[in-house]
Write a protein that holds these residues in place. Structure first.
Motif: not given
Length: 515
Positions: A60-73, A254-263
């Motif tokens: 639960a911590s793992a899958v919520s991490t990127p969501i919390w990041g977007k909410l903080s933005d 437009a705002e991917p939760i995990l931008p694949l271009r970074l890889f």
């Protein structure tokens, strides 16, 4: 030097203290619960569901991490940090009321949702406030939270288990959480910013479905269901389809939760892989060692916490050392190599644990694991953050944290499956059908109950526990050997000497902008 700089520096470190309390809240709970788990299993039953108490939290911590990041933005990092604390505290109160293993697992999952916001929020805020060159030193300071939690957590968990009811392992979070809310609410003041970012709901849903299916696949395969059963095959198909659709969606929103271009950046990809591998091995060590120490070595819950002290000492010393060297020289490339090599050596040593292994010997092995982990702590985040454009700093932080959490989830699931299966096989071999009943669903065996078993049964159980712990660390060592090979491909890149704002341009900004 202006007269305001020392004031800003003091304010900066006050903020760091607030963030560290938030991180401590999440880390301390896992350590407390890990120490209390043998007693919890004895009370609620279900040894075969033991690993899910940890897996539900880490997943639960793992899958919520990127969501919390977007909410903080969208709504501000401070607001989301405090919201995650409130979520965590509500779940802690519920976990203390659990009357079955199923209820406990559900409430631990809710705790994990709150934990995801605590970790990524603290690290992202710190990354904005400090330049990459100085970040190594500050991340060494943040890394000190982990040994404090890992020492204090088992000690506190042991005290609660030995002298109070295990439910206080969850209730104890409430006063600490209230303190975290107060400190962060008063000290953390960030510049106000507006953002037009939108939440990638489809990506978040598909990622959650894919990772959840993957963990179930690894946990149930060969234990709950045969590998060729329709349940396991179905989970495998669901994993592939969900993650495939996730990758397709992320390239189109437009705002991917995990931008694949970074890889496409080699160092970023390698940092994520190393974070995943270190998380996989680390959670195995912390999650299963207290079982061995309490049941085989006869340590009390409190003393099993003390026996983890060498590991925490290794983490603290070598994370601080590597952080200081990075800040002074800008050099970091060799630390992942050293960390993986040393941590793998420690895992190999722990794979030799036996019934008659002394506490001193096992403590020395644990110190080696801690030393290797210390070299990796902070370094993977630093590499990820320094490998991307400035506008992707927050995403890089959440991705590295996400990778480590996913590694932990799969580590506990896979190693927990190995641990349980080897115990069951050993007991069945030694005692026949009577042995398999000891670990069947609903089996309630606390350390005290095991001690009171007839000698043949008691000895067989200790032998099974040793077989289980040896399997955990043998496979952990194999995984870390792969991590060692991967670490050699990290490139040495120069670290910036400036902090960052929201644009792509490097420009000096105040270390802390006050509202």
């Amino acid at each position: 030097m202006t007269s305001t700089e020392p004031i800003n520096k003091r304010k900066q470190y006050t903020v760091f203290a607030g963030l560290m309390i938030g991180m401590l809240l999440a880390m301390l709970d896992n350590m407390i619960v890990g120490t209390a788990m043998p007693t919890i299993v004895g009370d609620l039953g279900g040894l075969d569901h033991f690993s899910w108490v940890i897996t539900a939290y880490t997943l639960a911590s793992a899958v919520s991490t990127p969501i919390w990041g977007k909410l903080s933005d969208l709504y501000g990092r401070k607001n989301m940090m405090m919201a995650s604390i409130v979520t965590f505290l509500a779940a802690s109160a519920l976990a203390g009321t659990a009357h079955s293993m199923t209820e406990l697992i559900a409430y631990r999952g809710l705790q994990g949702l709150g934990s995801g916001g605590l970790m990524v929020g603290a690290m992202a805020i710190m990354a904005e406030m400090v330049s990459p060159r100085e970040r190594g030193k500050i991340q060494g300071l943040f890394a000190a939270v982990m040994p404090i939690a890992m020492v204090g957590g088992p000690l506190l968990g042991g005290f609660i288990t030995d002298h109070l009811d295990w439910r206080w392992a969850f209730y104890v979070n409430l006063p600490l959480g209230a303190l975290a809310l107060a400190v962060i609410g008063v000290t953390l003041k960030l510049p106000k910013r507006s953002s037009k970012a939108t939440i990638d709901y489809w990506g978040a849903g598909l990622l959650t479905l894919g990772i959840g299916s993957l963990v179930l696949f690894a946990t149930w395969g060969g234990t709950e269901y045969a590998w060729g059963s329709w349940q396991i095959v179905g989970l495998g198909v669901l994993t592939v389809v969900s993650l495939g659709l996730f990758a397709w969606v992320e390239q189109r929103v437009a705002e991917p939760i995990l931008p694949l271009r970074l890889f496409r950046n080699r160092n970023f990809t390698l940092a994520s892989v190393l974070a995943f591998m270190s998380g996989f091995a680390m959670f195995g060590a912390v999650g299963f060692l207290p079982q061995y120490q309490q049941i085989v070595q006869g340590a009390s819950a409190t003393n099993s916490g003390l026996l983890l002290l060498p590991m925490m000492a290794g983490v603290l010393v070598f994370s601080t050392l590597s952080g200081q060297i990075t800040s002074r020289t800008g050099h970091y490339r060799t630390f992942p190599i050293i960390g993986m090599a040393v941590m793998g050596t420690g895992a190999l040593l722990l794979s030799t644990l036996a019934i008659d292994t002394s506490s001193f010997t096992s403590s020395m092995y644990i110190f080696v694991v801690g030393a290797g982990l210390g070299f990796l702590m902070g370094t993977t985040n630093l590499i990820a953050q320094s490998s991307v454009g400035l506008k992707d700093l927050g995403v890089a932080t959440s991705t590295a944290t996400f990778a480590r959490s996913i590694g932990g989830s799969l580590g506990v699931a896979v190693l927990g499956s190995i641990f349980t299966t080897r115990i069951q096989d050993s007991l069945t071999t030694a005692l026949g059908s009577a042995g398999s009943k000891l670990t069947s669903t609903g089996g309630q065996l606390s350390p005290k109950m095991i001690e009171s078993l007839p000698k043949p049964v008691h000895d067989a159980y200790l032998g099974g526990m040793v077989d289980g712990i040896q399997g955990v660390f043998t496979w952990g060592a194999v995984f870390l050997a792969l991590g060692f090979l991967v670490s050699w491909f990290v490139k040495a890149e120069p670290l910036r000497d400036f902090t960052v704002a929201s644009s792509d341009e490097a420009k000096p900004v105040p270390a802390l902008a006050m509202d």
